[in-house]
Write a protein that holds these residues in place. Structure first.
Motif, PDB file in Angstrom:
ATOM      1  N   PRO A 122       0.887  -1.614   0.559  1.00  0.00           N
ATOM      2  CA  PRO A 122      -0.416  -0.121  -0.033  1.00  0.00           C
ATOM      3  C   PRO A 122       1.123   1.671   0.482  1.00  0.00           C
ATOM      4  O   PRO A 122      -0.158   1.984   0.046  1.00  0.00           O
ATOM      5  CB  PRO A 122      -0.350  -0.364   1.286  1.00  0.00           C
ATOM      6  CG  PRO A 122      -0.102  -0.871   2.426  1.00  0.00           C
ATOM      7  CD  PRO A 122       0.787  -1.788   1.443  1.00  0.00           C
ATOM      8  N   ASP A 149      -6.051   2.645  -2.967  1.00  0.00           N
ATOM      9  CA  ASP A 149      -7.406   3.192  -1.672  1.00  0.00           C
ATOM     10  C   ASP A 149      -8.364   3.746  -2.737  1.00  0.00           C
ATOM     11  O   ASP A 149      -7.666   5.576  -3.540  1.00  0.00           O
ATOM     12  CB  ASP A 149      -6.786   4.495  -1.148  1.00  0.00           C
ATOM     13  CG  ASP A 149      -8.322   4.972  -0.278  1.00  0.00           C
ATOM     14  OD1 ASP A 149      -9.550   4.664   0.286  1.00  0.00           O
ATOM     15  OD2 ASP A 149      -7.966   6.016   0.461  1.00  0.00           O
ATOM     16  N   ARG A 154      -8.330   4.149   4.194  1.00  0.00           N
ATOM     17  CA  ARG A 154      -8.016   3.359   5.181  1.00  0.00           C
ATOM     18  C   ARG A 154      -6.882   2.915   4.766  1.00  0.00           C
ATOM     19  O   ARG A 154      -5.647   3.816   4.293  1.00  0.00           O
ATOM     20  CB  ARG A 154      -9.297   2.422   5.480  1.00  0.00           C
ATOM     21  CG  ARG A 154      -9.799   1.778   6.311  1.00  0.00           C
ATOM     22  CD  ARG A 154     -10.495   1.043   6.550  1.00  0.00           C
ATOM     23  NE  ARG A 154     -10.495  -0.189   5.229  1.00  0.00           N
ATOM     24  CZ  ARG A 154     -11.584  -0.930   5.517  1.00  0.00           C
ATOM     25  NH1 ARG A 154     -12.700  -1.560   6.219  1.00  0.00           N
ATOM     26  NH2 ARG A 154     -11.271  -1.962   4.559  1.00  0.00           N
ATOM     27  N   ASP A 155      -6.765   1.159   4.113  1.00  0.00           N
ATOM     28  CA  ASP A 155      -5.660   0.955   4.031  1.00  0.00           C
ATOM     29  C   ASP A 155      -5.325   1.554   2.173  1.00  0.00           C
ATOM     30  O   ASP A 155      -6.553   1.907   1.675  1.00  0.00           O
ATOM     31  CB  ASP A 155      -5.820  -0.940   4.604  1.00  0.00           C
ATOM     32  CG  ASP A 155      -4.330  -0.988   4.164  1.00  0.00           C
ATOM     33  OD1 ASP A 155      -3.517  -0.533   4.099  1.00  0.00           O
ATOM     34  OD2 ASP A 155      -4.709  -2.644   3.654  1.00  0.00           O
ATOM     35  N   GLY A 156      -4.516   1.622   1.562  1.00  0.00           N
ATOM     36  CA  GLY A 156      -4.612   0.954   0.052  1.00  0.00           C
ATOM     37  C   GLY A 156      -3.647   2.580  -0.130  1.00  0.00           C
ATOM     38  O   GLY A 156      -3.417   3.684   1.275  1.00  0.00           O
ATOM     39  N   SER A 158      -3.196   6.439  -1.271  1.00  0.00           N
ATOM     40  CA  SER A 158      -4.193   7.314  -1.406  1.00  0.00           C
ATOM     41  C   SER A 158      -4.328   7.353  -3.309  1.00  0.00           C
ATOM     42  O   SER A 158      -2.852   7.172  -4.220  1.00  0.00           O
ATOM     43  CB  SER A 158      -3.584   8.439  -1.002  1.00  0.00           C
ATOM     44  OG  SER A 158      -2.355   9.209  -1.349  1.00  0.00           O
ATOM     45  N   GLY A 185      -8.283  -3.039  -4.950  1.00  0.00           N
ATOM     46  CA  GLY A 185      -8.955  -1.788  -4.177  1.00  0.00           C
ATOM     47  C   GLY A 185      -9.821  -2.224  -3.977  1.00  0.00           C
ATOM     48  O   GLY A 185      -9.889  -3.381  -3.666  1.00  0.00           O
TER      49      GLY A 185
END
Length: 400
Positions: A122, A149, A154-156, A158, A185
């Motif tokens: 991520p 994301d 949250r996770d991932g 941007s 995703g």
């Protein structure tokens, strides 16, 4: 010492016993045939791969058992969050592709590379740590899925960080340290499903794929949909879908009839007759309005029953629904079985059922507790000393 002038009134009649008619302890049973049927249904909805997500110990149903059942029923991948969960699947002998997608930068990525567990990446620091671990492991490149994301914050990575991650991943791929096999995703409205609900998430994912392709990445696997989108929005399917809740009978979109797989039963420990006006449990949150019979069950919030369901929950006992009265305690609940009830110690109550009879389901417990089914089933499955898993009679399948 002054003695009381009169003796206390005798306590209400109390009967006790263990195991007279049923099991001597609570049992949490898993119907693997239900999980197999759910997996076949879900696999039939997609053209690509189906990843069976068995995080949180298979949503409380037993990760290895659920994984084996799913693989035998159409799943071609397995998904987990923590790396330790993925390694446990490998230790259990499962050899299909496994993806782990929620790990700190300091995780033991070398163990993942050696075990052939794919890793979601991520951020650029995560990528650097995975690439370094692959170099140290000397087993070839790490298989990674770049995580974008698409709207959860949250996770991932941007959208602003995504181009830099893709460029770094392409360089690491050219150096032979990683192989970018996937892009993933997760939809912000994953529990809703449907084309209109997730249009923004789908668009964000498509933009991310374009960025990845522009720097020379050619990920074979592209996955965005969870259970609800798998069932309601084919545009999210790409080359693979990730299904966890659906395997165990939960459809967040409420669009499809899936089979719940958990049954929680508990023996009656004791039965007592009480007069009107008797308060039950801590704080006397419930007071008997008439003379009645109370049964005690040895289950509570330590076993996953939500305390927030106090005042609304019911169980199936003596062939009918009976209310749980008083507060749900750590390891016991009291049930009002009514005046003159024939219920006796050792009888079995169904606390959570699958919907095939009058027993309350996990969905009902979720409504009573004002939460979601996922929390109910994972909570129930968190008490391993009280779990009995009923395995499928399929002779080709063997439990761990």
């Amino acid at each position: 010492m002054t003695r009381p002038a009169t003796l206390p009134a005798p306590a209400p009649a109390l009967a006790t016993g263990l195991g007279r008619r049923g099991p001597s302890a609570p049992e949490l049973c898993v119907d693997l045939d239900a999980i197999a049927a759910n997996c076949r249904l879900l696999a039939g909805r997609v053209r690509g791969d189906l990843m069976a997500v068995v995080k949180a110990d298979g949503f409380g149903h037993g990760a290895v058992a659920v994984a084996r059942t799913a693989v035998a029923s159409g799943a071609t991948w397995l998904g987990v969050t923590a790396l330790s969960e993925g390694l446990a699947l490998r230790d259990a002998g499962l050899r299909v592709p496994v993806l782990s997608w929620l790990n700190p930068v300091g995780a033991d990525f070398g163990a993942a590379v050696r075990a052939g567990v794919d890793l979601a990446v991520p951020s650029v620091p995560h990528l650097a740590a995975v690439a370094a671990a692959a170099g140290d492991a000397r087993t070839g490149p790490a298989r990674v899925h770049l995580h974008l994301d698409t709207g959860l914050a949250r996770d991932g990575a941007s959208p602003e960080e995504w181009p830099a991650l893709c460029r770094a991943a392409r360089l690491a791929e050219l150096d032979g340290r990683v192989q970018v096999v996937g892009v993933m995703g997760h939809l912000a409205l994953a529990d809703v499903g449907g084309p209109s609900a997730n249009a923004a998430g789908r668009a964000a994912f498509e933009r991310g794929l374009q960025v990845a392709r522009a720097v020379g990445l050619r990920p074979r696997h592209r996955h965005l949909a969870a259970t609800a989108a798998t069932l309601t929005d084919p545009a999210t399917h790409h080359t693979m879908v990730r299904v966890g809740a659906g395997l165990v009978g939960i459809d967040p979109s409420d669009s499809t009839s899936l089979r719940p797989a958990l049954t929680l039963t508990a023996p009656v420990v004791s039965v007592r007759q009480v007069p009107a006006g008797t308060g039950v449990g801590y704080g006397h949150a419930w007071v008997a309005s008439r003379a009645t019979t109370l049964a005690l069950l040895p289950v509570g919030y330590a076993d996953g029953l939500p305390r927030a369901a106090t005042g609304r929950a019911e169980v199936l006992l003596g062939g009918r629904r009976c209310p749980v009265v008083g507060r749900i305690s750590m390891d016991q609940v009291v049930v009002d079985v009514g005046p003159g009830s024939p219920v006796a110690p050792g009888d079995t109550a169904t606390v959570v059922g699958t919907g095939r009879d009058a027993a309350p389901t996990a969905a009902e417990w979720a409504r009573w507790a004002r939460t979601l089914e996922h929390e109910i089933v994972t909570g129930l499955g968190s008490a391993p000393l009280r779990v009995l898993r009923r395995f499928s009679p399929d002779p080709t399948w063997s439990p761990s």
